[in-house]
Structures are given as C-alpha cells and as structure tokens.
Design a protein around this motif. Structure first.
Motif, PDB file in Angstrom:
ATOM      1  N   LYS A  12      -0.844  68.879  58.456  1.00 14.62           N
ATOM      2  CA  LYS A  12      -0.808  67.751  57.526  1.00 14.62           C
ATOM      3  C   LYS A  12      -2.099  66.968  57.686  1.00 14.62           C
ATOM      4  CE  LYS A  12       0.487  64.708  54.736  1.00 14.62           C
ATOM      5  NZ  LYS A  12       0.395  65.152  53.355  1.00 14.62           N
ATOM      6  N   PHE A  14      -4.597  63.731  56.386  1.00 14.75           N
ATOM      7  CA  PHE A  14      -4.710  62.487  55.639  1.00 14.75           C
ATOM      8  C   PHE A  14      -6.169  62.245  55.329  1.00 14.75           C
ATOM      9  CE2 PHE A  14      -0.703  61.524  57.912  1.00 14.75           C
ATOM     10  CZ  PHE A  14       0.078  61.350  56.788  1.00 14.75           C
ATOM     11  N   LYS A  72       8.694  62.838  58.982  1.00 14.06           N
ATOM     12  CA  LYS A  72       8.651  62.542  57.549  1.00 14.06           C
ATOM     13  C   LYS A  72       8.328  63.785  56.743  1.00 14.06           C
ATOM     14  CE  LYS A  72       7.760  57.675  57.741  1.00 14.06           C
ATOM     15  NZ  LYS A  72       6.934  56.536  57.507  1.00 14.06           N
ATOM     16  N   ALA A  75      11.502  65.615  56.545  1.00 13.39           N
ATOM     17  CA  ALA A  75      12.428  64.921  55.650  1.00 13.39           C
ATOM     18  C   ALA A  75      12.021  65.064  54.188  1.00 13.39           C
ATOM     19  CB  ALA A  75      12.502  63.443  56.017  1.00 13.39           C
ATOM     20  N   GLY A  76      10.793  65.517  53.956  1.00 16.54           N
ATOM     21  CA  GLY A  76      10.350  65.702  52.580  1.00 16.54           C
ATOM     22  C   GLY A  76       9.694  64.470  51.995  1.00 16.54           C
ATOM     23  N   ILE A  77       9.435  63.470  52.832  1.00 14.48           N
ATOM     24  CA  ILE A  77       8.744  62.287  52.331  1.00 14.48           C
ATOM     25  C   ILE A  77       7.255  62.605  52.176  1.00 14.48           C
ATOM     26  CG2 ILE A  77       8.090  59.924  52.912  1.00 14.48           C
ATOM     27  CD1 ILE A  77      10.870  59.618  54.158  1.00 14.48           C
ATOM     28  N   TYR A  78       6.708  63.335  53.128  1.00 17.00           N
ATOM     29  CA  TYR A  78       5.346  63.842  52.980  1.00 17.00           C
ATOM     30  C   TYR A  78       5.414  65.323  52.642  1.00 17.00           C
ATOM     31  CZ  TYR A  78       3.612  59.710  55.499  1.00 17.00           C
ATOM     32  OH  TYR A  78       3.298  58.452  55.899  1.00 17.00           O
ATOM     33  N   GLU A  79       4.385  65.789  51.966  1.00 14.36           N
ATOM     34  CA  GLU A  79       4.248  67.215  51.719  1.00 14.36           C
ATOM     35  C   GLU A  79       3.309  67.784  52.760  1.00 14.36           C
ATOM     36  OE1 GLU A  79       2.565  67.434  47.837  1.00 14.36           O
ATOM     37  OE2 GLU A  79       4.184  68.704  47.129  1.00 14.36           O
ATOM     38  N   ASP A  81       0.314  70.254  54.026  1.00 18.74           N
ATOM     39  CA  ASP A  81      -0.831  70.858  53.357  1.00 18.74           C
ATOM     40  C   ASP A  81      -0.871  72.362  53.577  1.00 18.74           C
ATOM     41  OD1 ASP A  81      -2.071  68.492  52.302  1.00 18.74           O
ATOM     42  OD2 ASP A  81      -2.421  67.921  54.364  1.00 18.74           O
ATOM     43  N   TYR A  93      17.442  61.234  56.984  1.00 20.31           N
ATOM     44  CA  TYR A  93      16.320  60.707  57.768  1.00 20.31           C
ATOM     45  C   TYR A  93      16.612  59.253  58.117  1.00 20.31           C
ATOM     46  CZ  TYR A  93      11.599  58.992  58.697  1.00 20.31           C
ATOM     47  OH  TYR A  93      10.504  58.407  59.247  1.00 20.31           O
ATOM     48  N   THR A  95      15.300  55.851  59.936  1.00 13.31           N
ATOM     49  CA  THR A  95      14.377  54.979  60.685  1.00 13.31           C
ATOM     50  C   THR A  95      14.937  53.589  60.596  1.00 13.31           C
ATOM     51  OG1 THR A  95      13.143  54.820  58.645  1.00 13.31           O
ATOM     52  CG2 THR A  95      12.055  55.897  60.469  1.00 13.31           C
TER      53      THR A  95
END
Lengths: 462, 258
Positions: A12, A14, A72, A75-79, A81, A93, A95
């Motif tokens: 992943k 950023f 995350k 959980a599918g909040i981030y994709e 790469d 998920y 938090t």
C-alpha cells in the motif's frame, strides 16, 4: 488449506508530497509548472499472512508501522496497490466505540443513529434496543441529550451500542483496532471486558491490533509483528513479543564462554556472528542478523560483572565509505528484496526517498550523513561509541578491538575466552580501494566533525 | 438472486441516508425559536422584494407574475441549497469515511434528502400563494413527477461535486459563485423572449427546462412542449449517470485522500 482471510503480498502506497485539498486556484496553476515528482511512501510492503476460521491473530508494532493501514486495507476502507486480499464471510471493523455519536441528540436518537451507521436496519435496531439500554444501565436517561452525560456515561452508551450491533451482525471476521473495553468505572469495565471476551471467543476470526501486549498474549493464537510496513516476525505470541521488545541494539551473550559481544554493524559483525553461532551451536539463519542468539539488554549488562566484554570498532572514514558502497546502489532503478530505487530498503523506511537516492555520489552521501544526528541515525552510521558507553559516558567493554587489526585482535579474544584459534571467515568483504581515494577535503572534514567522539575515543586518524 | 441482493443494498443505503438526513435536519433546527420558518424566510423575503420592485418597474408580468416568480425562486433555491450542502458531504465527513465502513453514497444522498425536506416547506408556501392568487390546483398532480426528475438531476450534480470537493478544497466557493451566476442567467424574476440571445444561452441550462415545465403545468395547466420534457429528462438521466460513474471511480480513494 481453509482460511477466512488471505492477505497475499499486499503493498500500500501513499502519496507523500501530495498536498491534500489544494484550492481551485492553485490546482489550476499547477497544471502548468514543471513536472512534479510524485513521491510515494510505502505504508505496507509485501505483507502476506492468512487467518483460519476461529483463529485470533494479534498484530503489534510501533506507532506508524502500518498496523492500522493494514487493518483498514483488509476492511476495504483502503484499496491495496499491489497484491490481493481474499475474504470469506462478513467483516466488521472496530475502531473505538460509538463512532458518530451526536452530543446534541437524545440517547434514544443516538442508538438509532449509531445503529444505522453500523449497518443495521431500523427494525433490527428496534429488536436490540432494550438489550442495549439494559446493558448500558442508563435506562433513566433515554430522553436526555447526550451532551449532558458524563464522559463515563458516553463511553458506556457507545460501548453498548457498538457491541450489540456487532454481535447482531454475527460477523465471521472482526477487525479490532486498539478498541477493547470502554473507559468507564470498574464495574462497567469488567462487564465490558466480559462482553468483549464473549465476542472474541464466539467463533469469529479476530485480528486484534493493540499496544497492550498482555491482551495479545491472552487472546491470540498467533501474533504478527509489523515494522516499517513489513512483517518483521510471525508466530507464537510469546516469542513474537519477546522479539518485539528487544531494543534495536542488543548484545550477544554466551554463558558457556562467559563473554558479551557488542556487535556493531559494518565492523565485521557478520563474520563474528557466524563464528559465534558455530561456537555456541546455534543454527545460523540465512540472514545472519536474524539468528536467534541469546541476547542481553544494555541495562542488564552490569548483572554480569565476570563476563568478558568486547567489541570491535572501525575507522569512521572507512566505515562510512563501506556503508555507502553497501547501502546505496549505483543504479537508481534497482528494485529487489533489498533495494528500492537503488537505496537499501532499511534506509528508505527510515528516511523516505528524499535523503538517500540510488546513484548518489559519495560526496552527496557524506553530506546527508553529516546532517543526521546520532539520535536519528540508522545503526549503520550511528557513532560507534553510543553503543559502547553507559549512561555516564564510560566505555563498557573490557576490550576494544580494531577492525583494521581484526585477525590479531580476534586471536587475543579467543585466548581470553579460552577457545582455540578460530579462523575468521570474511563475509560481506568489501573490496574497494583505499578509502582515502574517495574523500576530498570537504568530505573528510564532514566525517571528522560528525564522528568527532569516535575519532578521539578510539584514536583514529584519516 | 443478484437482483434481490442489489435491491437489498439499495434499501440499506436509502434507509441509512434517510436516518442521517433526519438526524441532520433535527440537529439543524434544534434550539432555534423560529424553527422551520427559517427555511421560508429567505425565499419569502426575496419574493416580496422582487414583487415590490416589479410593481415599480414596468414588467410584462401580468396577473400571474407572483406565482411565476415564486416557482422560479423556490425551485432554484432547492437546487442551490441541496447541491451546496452535498458538495461537502464527503469532505466534511472524513472521520466516518476513514473509520467506519459505510456506503459513501448515503452521505451524499442524505444531504439531498435534507434538501427535499426543506423544499417541502417551500411547496407549502407555494400552495398557500396559489390559493391566495386563486390559481387552480389541478397542475399539482404532475408536480411530483417533475420534481422526481429534478431530484435525479440534483443527485447527479451532488455526486460530481462531492467527489470533486475531495480533491479541490474551495470547491464550495467556486460553486457558490457559479450558482449565483446561473441564478441570473435563468429566467427567475424576468421573462425571456424566444430567439433572444439569453434564450439561446438558456437552452444549455438544465434549470431553465425544469422551471419552465413547472410553470407551464402549475400556472397554465398546460402540457409542456414535448421537446422540453425530453431535454429535461435527458439532462437529469445523463447527469445522474455521469455522477454515478465519477463517484464510483473515485469512491475507493476517498479514505486516503481525506
């Protein structure tokens, strides 16, 4: 093999230099100017693991090591790469508790609001309503606005809604990010912990991210240590935690031969470790630095007054050159297990892509090193005395060998610890010309200044 | 089976949107003495001012001018308020998007629903004035249908704006200026002659079609010209599809961009 979660080689990234939320004007303007280099930050790198049904996995690691990003992403909040994540079953998920609670609404309204945010329909919430209220023990405040609640009461409410909504959804997988029990008074806390335990032992697969290592030990079947976005260790929680708690410089101890060795990177440390592994009959790992030596914390060293303590140091100019040749690739496009864009991954993880670049000249490298203080420095170019002195600045080792005099000094050590003469294998041999050829006046001065203490203490000359 | 799951998902999204809209609506009106009157104050004030001005100038208003004006005002007001509100629906809810797995659509839809709530009061105002000016209520039967297409159009715009606002931080200001511009371009308080330059511009203005159709139906109880209806329907469906596509393309990036 059966599994609930299969994380395979997940990476992943950023965007680091990306200025978030730019204004319309600056956006329009930035269409024109020169190419902007997009700099990426790898939050996760080639992470792979799987979780079986009903298994509890604990994840530990320092702040900013990528634990939450990992969760995350699952959980599918981030994709992600690169790589893939396969999930069988429904995921919850978690938090914190009571996400989305509105202080200006009454408790009743909040239960419906948070419930629907957690994905329950109105009727489902209605079914659970009484249980939530009963568990929170706040029956008398149903129509009171939450801003009048004490913070303990808010915690109770948040916890009750969340936990009942989660258990209503009957998830196959629960991802818990630093959320365990609400902060309320003792009686409620115990109740909350019981409820949490019920949830965890209810048969769902759990991934638990926590800094509370006792929690990991108690509930997890397996643990994963994430460091700098990669998996540092995986396995039995006790063992992973033991490794995690080790400081990054540790000393190797042998009870049989009664010695303590202070390994310093770039000072024949691979060779010496190999020798000692053989000596102590420990199976050396492929990467010698991951070998499971018996180790001792710096603080505990004074408990071993009769042990022979020794180390090796090296001429700072030579050491920095060796570090340069070793950690910086000539080709900026080299990407493999060890290098990223021609820079050793360990450096990339610590300093990003800005400070060190693949193909940088030695002068640039020395300039960069000169600007990084010892407290920020990677152990490969940290001043050597730091690892060798106690808090009063006194040298701890009884014997300080010199890299330049390795064979003779090592013989002395062998004598001292009563082993026959051992021939040193020279692993990681750096074949470069005399270091002096690489330096000019400026770089020589920078190193002299940066490693002043080492030079004085170990009386080195250029 | 797939269809059932899809409809289930739609139902879930809609239910959550409705819940969020109700909550926000409640929160917005909580503790205000005038309550819903605030929703009427702005269009009402503008309405009275413009009536006053038009009585002093010579405008080809005729007896139906007040209703003509009011329909323009409240319809445009609905469009403006709903889109401005939903523009920040994603960027203003970063903690939801980062920490809870909720369908992002519902954040946008909830803002549009909120807009519908407040538009409801404006419709009541309209009915009141229609009664006052003795205009037949017959046209009101078709009003919901026209409104439905307007809502689809607004939804499409909202999806586009909310996506953009994740990447452009002062989108709200830009949109405010744009809608003000559009307010003057659209014949709200004036009439346009067919064939005039302003009329030509308005042929590209979706709000022109919606407002004209509403006026035809409500004031004159006429069936609007077919091409107008077709263009309005096309606009709303096209924008809605574009909105869905744009939103769908970028929705997975929201969490890391906020």
């Amino acid at each position: 093999m059966e599994y609930r979660i299969m994380v395979y080689n997940v990476t992943k990234k950023f965007q680091r230099e990306y200025v978030k939320n730019e204004s319309a004007l600056s956006r329009t303007l930035s269409f024109f100017p020169l190419k902007k280099h997009k700099r990426e930050f790898e939050a996760l790198r080639n992470v792979s693991f799987s979780v079986k049904p009903g298994e509890n996995l604990g994840i530990i690691g320092k702040n900013g090591s990528g634990k939450s990003t990992l969760l995350k992403t699952i959980a599918g909040i981030y994709e992600c790469d690169e790589g893939s994540i396969e999930i069988k079953g429904n995921v919850v998920y978690l938090t914190g508790f009571g996400q989305g609670l509105k202080k200006r609404l009454t408790m009743r309204e909040n239960i419906y609001l948070v419930g629907s945010l957690m994905g329950l329909s109105k009727n489902e919430i209605k079914d659970r309503f009484d249980e939530i209220v009963e568990f929170s023990e706040l029956e008398d405040y149903l129509d009171t606005k939450v801003y009048q609640f004490s913070s303990g009461m808010v915690n109770r409410l948040g916890f009750s809604i969340t936990i009942y909504c989660v258990s209503h959804k009957n998830p196959d997988i629960i991802l818990i990010d630093e959320a365990f029990g609400g902060g309320a008074d003792i009686t409620f806390k115990n109740k909350a912990l019981d409820k949490m335990e019920e949830l965890i032992k209810g048969g769902a697969s759990i991934i638990l991210v926590s800094h509370d290592l006792a929690l990991i030990k108690k509930y997890c079947d397996r643990a994963l240590w994430i460091d700098y976005g990669g998996v540092a260790k995986e396995g039995d929680p006790e063992e992973v935690i033991r490794n995690y708690l080790k400081p990054d410089t540790f000393e190797i101890i042998s009870d049989r031969y009664k010695f303590i060795y202070f390994p310093l990177p770039k000072v024949a440390c691979s060779s010496l470790k190999t020798v000692f592994a053989n000596l102590m009959e420990i199976k050396p790992e492929k990467d010698i630095h991951k070998t499971n030596f018996l180790q001792v914390n710096r603080i505990d060293i004074k408990k071993y007054p009769n042990y022979f303590k020794f180390c090796f140091v090296r001429n700072p100019w030579d050491r920095i050159l060796s570090c340069y040749l070793n950690k910086i690739g000539k080709d900026p496009n080299v990407n493999n297990e060890w290098f990223r864009n021609g820079v050793h991954r360990e450096f990339v993880r610590m300093y990003g892509d800005d400070i060190f670049r693949g193909g940088m000249s030695f002068e640039e490298f020395v300039n960069a090193i000169g600007k990084i203080s010892d407290s920020q420095a990677n152990e490969h170019f940290r001043s050597q005395y730091i690892s060798l002195t106690d808090s009063n600045g006194n040298l701890i080792p009884d014997f300080i060998g010199k890299f330049e005099n390795l064979e003779q000094d090592f013989e002395k050590i062998c004598e001292k610890i009563n082993v026959g003469p051992i021939k040193l294998p020279h692993l990681m041999k750096t074949d470069h010309r005399d270091y002096k050829n690489y330096y000019n006046m400026r770089t020589k001065e920078i190193v002299a200044k940066r490693f002043k203490e080492d030079i004085e203490l170990f009386s080195y000359k250029f | 089976m797939v269809l059932k799951r899809l409809s289930n998902r739609f139902k879930k999204i809609f239910e959550l949107s409705l819940q969020l809209a109700k909550t926000n609506f409640k929160l917005r009106n909580e503790g205000s003495y005038l309550g819903i009157l605030w929703y009427l104050l702005e269009p009402l004030l503008l309405f009275l001012i413009l009536i006053f001005i038009s009585s002093s100038f010579v405008m080809k208003g005729g007896p139906n001018y007040p209703i003509y004006l009011l329909i323009g005002l409240i319809t445009f007001n609905f469009f403006r308020k709903a889109t401005v509100q939903s523009a920040s629906s994603i960027s203003g809810n970063s903690e939801f998007i980062k920490n809870i797995k909720i369908p992002h659509e519902s954040l946008v839809i909830s803002r549009v629903i909120e807009g519908i709530f407040s538009h409801f009061f404006e419709i009541i105002l309209l009915i009141f004035f229609m009664f006052f000016y003795k205009i037949s209520f017959a046209g009101l039967i078709f009003y919901p249908l026209i409104l439905a297409f307007l809502i689809l159009f607004i939804l499409g715009i909202s999806f586009i704006l909310s996506t953009l606002s994740v990447y452009v931080n002062d989108l709200n200001n830009v949109w405010n200026v744009l809608t003000t511009l559009l307010w003057f371009v659209t014949p709200i308080f004036y009439f346009v002659e067919e064939g005039s330059r302003l009329y030509m511009i308005n042929l590209f203005n979706p709000m022109f079609y919606f407002i004209t159709i509403m006026r035809e139906v409500l004031i004159y109880q006429k069936v609007p010209e077919l091409w107008m209806i077709l263009v309005a329907v096309n606009f709303s469906l096209l924008i809605l599809i574009i909105g869905f596509l744009v939103f769908g393309k970028y929705r997975n990036k929201f969490a890391e961009m906020l």
